[in-house]
Design an enzyme around this catalytic site. Structure first.
Site, PDB file in Angstrom:
ATOM      1  N   LYS A  35       5.501   2.387  -0.515  1.00 47.88           N
ATOM      2  CA  LYS A  35       6.199   2.387  -1.810  1.00 47.88           C
ATOM      3  C   LYS A  35       7.537   3.109  -1.740  1.00 47.88           C
ATOM      4  O   LYS A  35       8.446   2.819  -2.516  1.00 47.88           O
ATOM      5  CB  LYS A  35       5.330   3.024  -2.886  1.00 47.88           C
ATOM      6  CG  LYS A  35       5.100   4.521  -2.697  1.00 47.88           C
ATOM      7  CD  LYS A  35       4.376   5.139  -3.871  1.00 47.88           C
ATOM      8  CE  LYS A  35       4.239   6.643  -3.689  1.00 47.88           C
ATOM      9  NZ  LYS A  35       3.636   7.298  -4.851  1.00 47.88           N
ATOM     10  N   ARG A 128      -4.613  15.384 -10.801  1.00 50.57           N
ATOM     11  CA  ARG A 128      -4.143  14.028 -11.016  1.00 50.57           C
ATOM     12  C   ARG A 128      -5.392  13.166 -11.121  1.00 50.57           C
ATOM     13  O   ARG A 128      -6.271  13.445 -11.931  1.00 50.57           O
ATOM     14  CB  ARG A 128      -3.167  13.589  -9.910  1.00 50.57           C
ATOM     15  CG  ARG A 128      -2.211  12.473 -10.405  1.00 50.57           C
ATOM     16  CD  ARG A 128      -1.201  12.039  -9.370  1.00 50.57           C
ATOM     17  NE  ARG A 128      -1.806  11.233  -8.304  1.00 50.57           N
ATOM     18  CZ  ARG A 128      -1.107  10.639  -7.352  1.00 50.57           C
ATOM     19  NH1 ARG A 128       0.207  10.768  -7.307  1.00 50.57           N
ATOM     20  NH2 ARG A 128      -1.710   9.920  -6.420  1.00 50.57           N
TER      21      ARG A 128
END
Length: 355
Positions: A35, A128
């Site tokens: 990414k 997270r």
């Protein structure tokens, strides 16, 4: 065309070879995270012919580019229910924490006569994604439900550290993941094939020989791209930090004062900037901005240039002390940190060239 990102594929290949040797030499399989450069296809060619095991990305759109790859594809961001069918069609493994999403993956896998593998994410305190490690009942209840699904394979466990809460991977916290996996295997009489121990922030543990026995996979992006481990931001031996160079053109060059005139409020992004009074300075504006890069993470190759700030489309530099007699139309070059690389490769306005 400018601005442009110059990609040195030889340096990328060097970093790829080095990180492969390091991670696989530790006994771990290697996911290269793509990414950070928006799944660039020239870099993909290097990956496809390498010894890495998996291509990993947070966006299913990027994984679609790898149709026909010999590597397994991994979706890193927790799937959206609305993309469940695409996840099954375009990834082999996905990271998950919500049973309702996993059930939708199962339904779509059954529809396409496939088995989809998942890593159940465990939160070790970075806050997270994942089931919090102390909530053992929730972990066991989720696994009990997963094991009832005919088209889902519980492939293993994973953890993410550093990206949100900045919690540094240690032998102590990663050992909790290994212990959790062992408890699950004993309780359910199963064997988990993968215990994925984090990202580039876990790489430093290899050199210290402190990666817990039982961790058998790492997901690496920044260390491969920019040559630094992300726990303590140290350069790795033999890696390049300049495989990606941003070049942008000067569109204005004038001497002006360094502090705005008049009452100041918030800038175009809602921030209240603070200005240093440098007196009259030579200010260069280059044609790139926050839409394209993270200005706080650009590093001019000319060390006597200072980045003062940016708006959407303009980056303002102080070139007063530079030994280079810049003119309008000249190009300024920068090393990039991860956030700027991510943005530059995602921007439709930054060209890419290769050498």
């Amino acid at each position: 065309m400018y601005p442009r990102l110059v990609v040195d594929l030889k340096k990328v290949k060097n970093n790829l070879d080095k990180i492969t040797e390091m991670v696989k030499g530790s006994g771990c399989s290697l996911m290269i995270v793509t990414k950070g450069y928006c799944a660039d296809m020239e870099i993909y060619k290097l990956l496809e012919n390498s010894e890495i095991d998996y291509l990993a990305d947070s966006r299913i759109q990027n994984l679609k580019k790898y149709h026909g790859t010999k590597k397994e594809r991994v979706l890193l961001r927790l799937p959206m229910i609305s993309e469940a069918e695409d996840v099954v069609l375009h990834s082999d493994i996905s990271l998950n924490s919500e049973i309702e999403t996993i059930k939708q993956l199962n339904n779509n896998a059954a529809k396409h006569n496939k088995t989809h593998k998942i890593l159940l994410m465990i939160d070790l305190g970075d806050l997270r994604e994942g089931i919090f490690y102390k909530n053992e009942d929730e972990i066991y209840e989720t696994i009990d439900e997963i094991l009832k699904l005919e088209n889902i394979e519980l492939y293993g466990l994973g953890v993410n550290l550093t990206c949100y809460g900045a919690v540094i991977p240690k032998n102590e916290n990663l050992s909790i993941l290994v212990e959790t996996a062992s408890k699950i295997e004993n309780k359910f009489n199963i064997k988990l094939k993968m215990i994925s121990g984090g990202n580039s922030s876990s790489v430093y543990l290899i050199g210290k020989n402190e990666l817990p026995r039982g961790i058998n996979n790492l997901r690496v992006g920044e260390a491969f791209l920019l040559g630094d481990e992300t726990a303590y931001s140290q350069m790795l031996d033999g890696f390049y930090d300049d495989a990606f160079i941003l070049e942008a053109e000067i569109i204005e060059l004038k001497e002006k004062q360094s502090v705005p005139v008049g009452e100041t409020g918030v800038d175009a992004f809602g921030n209240r900037p603070v200005y240093e009074d440098r007196g009259i300075i030579k200010r260069a504006i280059i044609a790139v901005g926050r839409q394209d890069v993270d200005p706080d993470n650009l590093h001019p190759i000319d060390s006597k240039i200072d980045v003062l700030g940016a708006s959407s489309d303009h980056l303002i530099l102080d070139v007063t002390k530079s030994d280079t007699p810049y003119s309008v139309g000249d190009k300024v070059s920068f090393k990039v940190s991860y956030s700027s690389l991510l943005r530059a490769t995602t921007s439709a306005y930054v060209e890419k060239t290769y050498k």
